[in-house]
Design an enzyme around this catalytic site. Structure first.
Site, PDB file in Angstrom:
ATOM      1  N   GLU A  33      30.147  43.001  43.253  1.00  0.00           N
ATOM      2  CA  GLU A  33      30.697  41.949  44.251  1.00  0.00           C
ATOM      3  C   GLU A  33      29.441  41.186  44.765  1.00  0.00           C
ATOM      4  O   GLU A  33      28.057  41.475  45.101  1.00  0.00           O
ATOM      5  CB  GLU A  33      31.016  42.647  45.438  1.00  0.00           C
ATOM      6  CG  GLU A  33      31.487  41.834  46.845  1.00  0.00           C
ATOM      7  CD  GLU A  33      32.651  41.046  46.551  1.00  0.00           C
ATOM      8  OE1 GLU A  33      32.439  39.952  46.878  1.00  0.00           O
ATOM      9  OE2 GLU A  33      33.787  41.645  45.883  1.00  0.00           O
TER      10      GLU A  33
ATOM     11  N   ASP B 181      41.439  44.516  39.600  1.00  0.00           N
ATOM     12  CA  ASP B 181      40.648  43.288  40.744  1.00  0.00           C
ATOM     13  C   ASP B 181      39.545  43.048  40.015  1.00  0.00           C
ATOM     14  O   ASP B 181      38.959  43.844  39.105  1.00  0.00           O
ATOM     15  CB  ASP B 181      40.456  44.100  41.996  1.00  0.00           C
ATOM     16  CG  ASP B 181      39.515  43.010  42.854  1.00  0.00           C
ATOM     17  OD1 ASP B 181      39.810  42.022  42.979  1.00  0.00           O
ATOM     18  OD2 ASP B 181      38.552  43.449  43.423  1.00  0.00           O
ATOM     19  N   ARG B 182      38.778  41.827  40.001  1.00  0.00           N
ATOM     20  CA  ARG B 182      37.513  41.536  39.174  1.00  0.00           C
ATOM     21  C   ARG B 182      36.405  41.971  40.153  1.00  0.00           C
ATOM     22  O   ARG B 182      35.698  42.647  40.005  1.00  0.00           O
ATOM     23  CB  ARG B 182      37.667  40.059  38.983  1.00  0.00           C
ATOM     24  CG  ARG B 182      36.361  39.733  37.720  1.00  0.00           C
ATOM     25  CD  ARG B 182      36.423  38.219  37.644  1.00  0.00           C
ATOM     26  NE  ARG B 182      35.535  37.727  38.956  1.00  0.00           N
ATOM     27  CZ  ARG B 182      35.108  36.492  38.948  1.00  0.00           C
ATOM     28  NH1 ARG B 182      35.892  35.481  38.154  1.00  0.00           N
ATOM     29  NH2 ARG B 182      34.743  35.992  40.139  1.00  0.00           N
ATOM     30  N   ASP B 183      36.030  41.164  41.329  1.00  0.00           N
ATOM     31  CA  ASP B 183      34.822  41.102  42.096  1.00  0.00           C
ATOM     32  C   ASP B 183      35.063  42.486  42.567  1.00  0.00           C
ATOM     33  O   ASP B 183      35.804  42.810  43.547  1.00  0.00           O
ATOM     34  CB  ASP B 183      34.786  40.106  42.926  1.00  0.00           C
ATOM     35  CG  ASP B 183      34.589  38.975  42.171  1.00  0.00           C
ATOM     36  OD1 ASP B 183      34.173  38.638  41.039  1.00  0.00           O
ATOM     37  OD2 ASP B 183      35.394  37.790  42.847  1.00  0.00           O
TER      38      ASP B 183
ATOM     39  N   ARG C 142      48.149  35.442  46.718  1.00  0.00           N
ATOM     40  CA  ARG C 142      47.110  35.962  47.111  1.00  0.00           C
ATOM     41  C   ARG C 142      47.394  37.640  47.645  1.00  0.00           C
ATOM     42  O   ARG C 142      48.417  37.760  48.356  1.00  0.00           O
ATOM     43  CB  ARG C 142      46.601  35.078  48.430  1.00  0.00           C
ATOM     44  CG  ARG C 142      45.507  35.622  48.874  1.00  0.00           C
ATOM     45  CD  ARG C 142      44.837  34.652  50.133  1.00  0.00           C
ATOM     46  NE  ARG C 142      43.495  35.359  50.458  1.00  0.00           N
ATOM     47  CZ  ARG C 142      42.580  35.334  49.954  1.00  0.00           C
ATOM     48  NH1 ARG C 142      42.492  34.796  48.759  1.00  0.00           N
ATOM     49  NH2 ARG C 142      41.510  35.920  50.495  1.00  0.00           N
ATOM     50  N   LYS C 143      46.728  38.351  46.948  1.00  0.00           N
ATOM     51  CA  LYS C 143      46.917  39.799  47.449  1.00  0.00           C
ATOM     52  C   LYS C 143      46.389  39.918  48.766  1.00  0.00           C
ATOM     53  O   LYS C 143      45.632  39.284  49.373  1.00  0.00           O
ATOM     54  CB  LYS C 143      45.694  40.793  46.632  1.00  0.00           C
ATOM     55  CG  LYS C 143      46.039  40.696  45.279  1.00  0.00           C
ATOM     56  CD  LYS C 143      44.893  41.533  44.518  1.00  0.00           C
ATOM     57  CE  LYS C 143      43.547  40.610  43.987  1.00  0.00           C
ATOM     58  NZ  LYS C 143      42.663  41.591  43.547  1.00  0.00           N
TER      59      LYS C 143
ATOM     60  N   SER D 186      39.275  32.566  46.699  1.00  0.00           N
ATOM     61  CA  SER D 186      39.566  31.574  47.900  1.00  0.00           C
ATOM     62  C   SER D 186      38.216  30.536  47.826  1.00  0.00           C
ATOM     63  O   SER D 186      38.222  29.515  48.510  1.00  0.00           O
ATOM     64  CB  SER D 186      39.471  32.266  48.957  1.00  0.00           C
ATOM     65  OG  SER D 186      38.392  32.915  49.718  1.00  0.00           O
TER      66      SER D 186
END
Length: 182
Positions: A16, A8-10, A107-108, A53
């Protein structure tokens, strides 16, 4: 076959920040670069899978996201860390709002981005992992047949109690490397 860490990135690679889309606001998580170096030394390659999103909500464009992801991957290259690809879901999570796709499988917690990466890069599922700071990251990994690891960066501490008996838990990416080394 490749051993891959899906990231995951953020909240996992970077701190975050709400709807991050500008490089000047980007900040690597503590021990992220060190952890990625150690994971690379263990023979892993990397794929980023990120829900974005903010695109579907109209806060920034896909071009903004691609530019930021390219800047991140270029910075990581300076440390000898290569990202195979950054997959992203641009869709709004709620039906009928903004850029929403009814049949969105990307979308996870849906596994679409991971399955695409697995197929495209001939990933060895048995020896690969999904790492993230949210329940949706962990669930997407599980649905794709990967072992998932929660990092306690980003939102990770908030869900630790909920998932502690289901998934591996690490303080950060450096701790992930220490766990996988064992």
């Amino acid at each position: 076959m490749k051993k891959v860490i899906f990231l995951d990135r953020d909240g996992t690679i970077n701190v975050e920040k709400s709807y991050l889309h500008k490089w000047e606001d980007f900040e690597f998580e503590k021990n992220a670069i060190e952890g990625l170096k150690e994971l690379k030394n263990l023979g892993y390659e990397f794929i980023v899978v990120t829900n974005q999103s903010g695109i579907g909500r109209g806060y920034y464009t896909e071009e903004d996201l691609v530019t930021l992801n390219n800047q991140m991957t270029e910075k990581l290259k300076e440390f000898g860390i290569e990202i195979l690809e950054c997959f992203y879901c641009p869709h709004h999570p709620e039906k009928g709002i903004g850029k929403y796709k009814v049949d969105c499988n990307c979308r996870k917690p849906n596994p679409g981005m991971l399955l695409e990466g697995i197929n495209k890069y001939n990933v060895d599922i048995e020896n690969s992992f999904m790492i993230g700071d949210k329940k949706g990251d962990l669930e997407a990994g599980k649905k794709a047949g990967l072992k998932s690891v929660l990092v306690l960066t980003g939102y990770g501490k908030k869900i630790e109690e909920d998932v502690k008996n289901q998934y591996l838990i690490a303080k950060d990416l450096l701790d992930v490397a220490a766990i996988l080394k064992k």
